[in-house]
Design an enzyme around this catalytic site. Structure first.
Site, PDB file in Angstrom:
ATOM      1  CE  LYS A   9      -2.329  -1.114   3.742  1.00  0.00           C
ATOM      2  NZ  LYS A   9      -1.724  -2.422   4.015  1.00  0.00           N
ATOM      3  NE  ARG A  46      -5.591  -1.638  10.402  1.00  0.00           N
ATOM      4  CZ  ARG A  46      -4.373  -1.667  10.906  1.00  0.00           C
ATOM      5  NH1 ARG A  46      -4.107  -2.459  11.921  1.00  0.00           N
ATOM      6  NH2 ARG A  46      -3.417  -0.903  10.404  1.00  0.00           N
ATOM      7  NE  ARG A  88       7.240  -3.279   5.943  1.00  0.00           N
ATOM      8  CZ  ARG A  88       5.953  -3.397   6.243  1.00  0.00           C
ATOM      9  NH1 ARG A  88       5.049  -3.124   5.317  1.00  0.00           N
ATOM     10  NH2 ARG A  88       5.580  -3.819   7.434  1.00  0.00           N
ATOM     11  NE  ARG A 127       6.296  -2.061  11.319  1.00  0.00           N
ATOM     12  CZ  ARG A 127       4.998  -2.112  11.013  1.00  0.00           C
ATOM     13  NH1 ARG A 127       4.517  -1.322  10.065  1.00  0.00           N
ATOM     14  NH2 ARG A 127       4.198  -2.933  11.638  1.00  0.00           N
ATOM     15  NE  ARG A 174       2.349  -6.941  11.244  1.00  0.00           N
ATOM     16  CZ  ARG A 174       3.276  -6.308  10.532  1.00  0.00           C
ATOM     17  NH1 ARG A 174       4.540  -6.726  10.560  1.00  0.00           N
ATOM     18  NH2 ARG A 174       2.942  -5.260   9.807  1.00  0.00           N
TER      19      ARG A 174
END
Length: 285
Positions: free
Chosen positions: A56, A143, A182, A215, A226
Site C-alpha cells: 500500500k 479493519r 522492508r 521494524r 499478523r
C-alpha cells in the site's frame, strides 16, 4: 427475455452509484464549486485494503510527483488527500488535541483506541483540513465491519460516501520475502526493500538522507501472526464492500509502479463508463 443474473444486478448497482457521483459533481459545478481537474484523484474518496507487506505504501510512493503531492502526508507535516490512519492518530497525539489526549490515555493504559475516536479523527480531518475537501484516500482503516459501518455513516451524513474500496491481493507466501527485507523512513513513512526497492544509498532515505530502520515486528514469525489477525478481521470487510458495489481487487504481486498503473486503470474505467452513460443521456461529460 434473458434471465437477470446476480452479475447483471451488480453491474446495474455500480452504474447507478457512478451516476449518482457524477450528478453530485455536476451539481457542484452548477453551484460554483470547483470542477474536477485532469488528475483522477481530484474528487476521489476511497480506502486501500491489504495485508501487511502488500505494498500500500509502495503504491502510494510510486505515483508521479504531481499525484503524490495530493495523495499522502508531506514532510512538512501538512496533511494532503492521502491519510494513513496510524499517522493521523500519532499526529493528533503529538498536537495534543482533545481526541489525541483521549487516545493517548487509552494507549498508555495498554488499550485499543475505540472506533468512535478513529472515526471522529477522520471526520475532524475532513472538516478542518482544506486539502481533504476535494477527496481522500484512507490506508489502514476500516479493519472491521463495525468500523466500516461507522465510517459509512459519518460520510453519508456529510453527503460524501466512499467511491472505491480497493483491495490489494497477494499470496501470503510472497509476503515473507517482502516483509523481512522492508526498510522504513520513520518521519515520512516512505518504504523501501533491500532487494525489490532498495534506497539509492544503503540504509538512507532517498529524499532526506536520514537513516532507515527495520521494524521490530518485520520478521516471519510476527508476520504470520499478523496475517492470521488480518484475514480474520478483513475478510468480512471485503465482503461488506463487495455488497456495496464499490470493491475492486488489484494484483499486489506486481511491481509497485504497475500497481499504481492498475489503480489508475480503475479510475479510467469509471471515467469511460461515466462518459458513455452521460452521452446516452444526452449530457456532456
Amino acid at each position: 427475455m434473458a434471465p437477470i443474473t446476480d452479475q447483471t444486478v451488480q453491474e446495474l448497482h455500480n452504474t447507478v452509484q457512478r451516476l449518482e457521483n457524477r450528478v453530485r459533481e455536476l451539481e457542484s459545478k452548477l453551484n460554483g464549486g470547483s470542477a474536477s481537474g485532469s488528475n483522477p484523484l481530484d474528487t476521489m474518496r476511497m480506502i486501500l485494503i491489504g495485508p501487511p507487506g502488500a505494498g500500500k505504501t509502495n503504491a502510494t510512493f510510486s505515483m508521479p510527483m504531481e499525484a503524490y503531492k495530493t495523495f499522502r502526508q508531506g514532510n512538512s507535516g501538512s496533511a494532503h488527500q492521502g491519510q494513513a490512519t496510524g499517522d493521523m492518530l500519532r499526529a493528533q497525539v503529538a498536537k495534543k488535541t482533545d481526541l489525541g489526549r483521549e487516545a493517548k490515555k487509552i494507549m498508555d493504559a495498554g488499550g485499543l483506541v475505540s472506533d468512535e475516536i478513529m472515526v471522529n479523527m477522520i471526520k475532524s480531518e475532513l472538516e478542518n483540513n482544506s486539502e481533504c475537501q476535494s477527496g481522500f484516500i484512507l490506508d489502514g482503516f476500516p479493519r472491521t465491519v463495525t468500523q466500516a459501518q461507522k465510517l459509512d455513516g459519518m460520510l453519508k451524513e456529510r453527503s460524501k460516501p466512499l467511491m472505491h474500496a480497493i483491495e490489494l491481493q497477494i499470496d501470503d507466501g510472497l509476503l515473507v520475502s517482502r516483509i523481512t527485507g522492508r526498510l522504513v523512513h520513520p518521519a515520512s513513512g516512505r518504504s523501501y526493500h533491500k532487494i525489490f526497492n532498495p534506497p539509492k544509498e544503503t540504509m538512507k532515505d532517498d529524499v532526506t538522507g536520514e537513516p532507515l530502520v527495520q521494524r521490530s515486528d518485520d520478521n516471519e514469525e510476527a508476520l504470520k501472526k499478523r496475517l492470521v489477525t488480518y484475514h480474520q478481521q478483513t475478510s468480512p470487510v471485503v465482503g461488506y464492500y463487495q455488497k456495496t458495489g464499490i470493491w475492486t481487487k488489484i494484483d499486489a504481486s506486481q511491481e509497485p509502479g504497475q500497481v499504481w498503473k492498475s489503480l489508475l486503470g480503475v479510475f479510467d474505467k469509471e471515467k469511460s463508463a461515466g462518459s458513455k452513460i452521460m452521452g446516452a443521456l444526452g449530457l456532456k461529460n
